[in-house]
Design a protein around this motif. Structure first.
Motif, PDB file in Angstrom:
ATOM      1  N   GLN B  62       0.720  -1.251  -0.046  1.00 33.50           N
ATOM      2  CA  GLN B  62       0.006  -0.140   0.000  1.00 33.50           C
ATOM      3  C   GLN B  62       0.883   1.143   0.057  1.00 33.50           C
ATOM      4  O   GLN B  62       0.400   2.408   0.155  1.00 33.50           O
ATOM      5  N   PRO B  81       0.229   7.153  -2.231  1.00 32.44           N
ATOM      6  CA  PRO B  81      -0.235   6.034  -1.985  1.00 32.44           C
ATOM      7  C   PRO B  81      -0.569   5.030  -2.954  1.00 32.44           C
ATOM      8  O   PRO B  81      -0.962   5.483  -3.999  1.00 32.44           O
ATOM      9  N   ALA B  84      -4.310   3.200  -5.018  1.00 32.97           N
ATOM     10  CA  ALA B  84      -5.192   4.028  -4.582  1.00 32.97           C
ATOM     11  C   ALA B  84      -6.638   3.869  -5.255  1.00 32.97           C
ATOM     12  O   ALA B  84      -7.760   3.808  -4.612  1.00 32.97           O
ATOM     13  N   ARG B  87      -8.309   1.005  -3.396  1.00 31.32           N
ATOM     14  CA  ARG B  87      -8.586   1.281  -2.003  1.00 31.32           C
ATOM     15  C   ARG B  87      -9.662   2.183  -1.742  1.00 31.32           C
ATOM     16  O   ARG B  87     -10.525   2.034  -1.062  1.00 31.32           O
ATOM     17  N   THR B  88      -9.831   3.115  -2.748  1.00 33.92           N
ATOM     18  CA  THR B  88     -10.762   4.060  -2.620  1.00 33.92           C
ATOM     19  C   THR B  88     -12.062   3.439  -3.050  1.00 33.92           C
ATOM     20  O   THR B  88     -13.326   3.623  -2.358  1.00 33.92           O
ATOM     21  N   LEU B  91     -13.195   1.545  -0.136  1.00 30.49           N
ATOM     22  CA  LEU B  91     -13.618   2.467   0.917  1.00 30.49           C
ATOM     23  C   LEU B  91     -15.046   2.816   0.692  1.00 30.49           C
ATOM     24  O   LEU B  91     -15.798   2.950   1.744  1.00 30.49           O
ATOM     25  N   GLN B  92     -15.406   3.158  -0.591  1.00 27.36           N
ATOM     26  CA  GLN B  92     -16.708   3.664  -0.882  1.00 27.36           C
ATOM     27  C   GLN B  92     -17.742   2.276  -0.365  1.00 27.36           C
ATOM     28  O   GLN B  92     -18.630   2.813  -0.046  1.00 27.36           O
ATOM     29  N   GLU B  94     -17.330   0.045   1.618  1.00 26.54           N
ATOM     30  CA  GLU B  94     -17.695  -0.152   3.132  1.00 26.54           C
ATOM     31  C   GLU B  94     -18.452   1.062   3.636  1.00 26.54           C
ATOM     32  O   GLU B  94     -19.067   0.895   4.515  1.00 26.54           O
ATOM     33  N   LEU B  95     -18.324   2.245   3.257  1.00 25.97           N
ATOM     34  CA  LEU B  95     -19.041   3.389   3.713  1.00 25.97           C
ATOM     35  C   LEU B  95     -20.452   3.075   3.238  1.00 25.97           C
ATOM     36  O   LEU B  95     -21.534   3.207   3.944  1.00 25.97           O
TER      37      LEU B  95
END
Lengths: 131, 131, 131, 131
Positions: B62, B81, B84, B87-88, B91-92, B94-95
């Motif tokens: 990472q 990073p 990215a 991972r983004t 993130l989305q 999981e949000l």
DNA sequence: GTGGTCTAGACCACT
DNA sequence: GTGGTCTAGACCACA
């Protein structure tokens, strides 16, 4: 309604839990609606009935659905979510993790909160944040 | 600095990844700082070296740390990073899941955004949301 | 008189058994009183007659009711409960389980016995424990 | 330590849950003690590992044991029982049922309370009821 | 028809 | 080694 990702790290039964919970929360299914029987859903998704059963048991534990013996499974009037304490704690922990991940990815606070706002809005609609 | 919870659903190696990432993001460790060697950390935490090794591999993947052969492992400059995009996306996703969970728990939009705001503030400090 | 909970882990026929037994024990129904016919009760409760029938068979097995061919079903004189040995044994076993559960929940002996006392009193009334 | 009744109405996995809970509550197993691995216990009891696993998952949900990834399963320091609200409710309901059953069997209040007293004492020891 | 339990046996992640 | 997930297929209780 439910779409599985075959090669995902999240187990199939959890995908079912999440997606069915989402359908209920979004209003696509309402209290009293019948959910597909274990056998139906398992043959629709081409997976083993036991896997569906495991998902349904978890959903029942959380108070999302209710099983009526011999009749089937139904969306429950989810006024009183179960295991609320444990689940709220988990939510907080995961949120904390995501904030770190967001900053680690170089997102600004503004960008991150914007991500959240768009997700929130798609669920809660246009309530003012002041609601 | 790192505190493991043996009793936890999240694997030990992931706990290390998350906590080291958090230390960097919070400024407790900065680019160029030396990270304990695999052997050091494993004996500090009383765990198997393989577990630490796995964590470091993930952190390097990472772009959080960088191993320099013969010299040791260091926090890398977090300008770029790695992974990215993936991972983004994660993130989305999981949000999105957490928003559903929050509403399923009966939280209002306001309550949910307040939970996030308090977490955000502890990381980004008091930047205006307009940052 | 009988209220079923569709959403319940205990099968409907058992709910009927328990509740009818409770009515007798509480004195709401007395020896010789006529019990609704299978058809009557099933249409009152909006359930399958087979379910009521199964409940009545169990109640008869336990000596709570007595069917007289051509006349109907009646509360029997509860002087000689049937299957007393088996049922007492089962009672003891379940009590043993509940004591464990109570202590596992962190209840003190006093708290547990208080729970029982309040239940006992509502049934046996204010007899002295020395009765 | 655990003895299964093959032809019992209560499922095997529940028998395991009850008996292991009893061992903990009676002090035969203490916080930190290792419980047999899923494979060990399943081969000791001559049952399928999945059945043991199901029991262990339920025990973990109730906070009686804790799983440590790759290491095994251990009795947890049960200061904070999980799902306390749901379980206490269930306890009350079952107690209510047993009181009815006791009276239906012709027991006097005194006899019934004597049954309880002896069970309580074997678990809580000789605390005064006034504890 | 429904869901619940159990078995047998496989594969995988974590340590 | 550990537990977690999944499959295939069987049997049972409930309605």
């Amino acid at each position: 309604m439910i779409r599985l990702q075959e090669h995902s790290a999240t187990p199939i039964y959890e995908q079912i839990v999440e997606q069915l919970k989402a359908l209920v929360v979004k209003g696509a299914m309402k209290a009293g609606d019948k959910v597909p029987s274990v056998r139906e859903l398992s043959s629709m998704l081409l997976i083993n009935p036991n896997t569906v059963s495991k998902a349904y048991q978890e959903l029942e534990r959380q108070g999302v659905i209710k099983t009526i013996r011999g009749k089937g499974t139904f969306v429950s009037s989810n006024e009183a979510p179960r295991m609320a304490a444990e689940r709220t704690e988990a939510l907080q922990r995961e949120l904390r993790r995501l904030v770190v991940e967001a900053k680690s990815l170089g997102l600004t606070r503004k960008q991150f909160e914007e991500m959240i706002r768009s997700e929130s809005q798609s669920l809660w609609g246009d309530e003012r944040a002041a609601d």
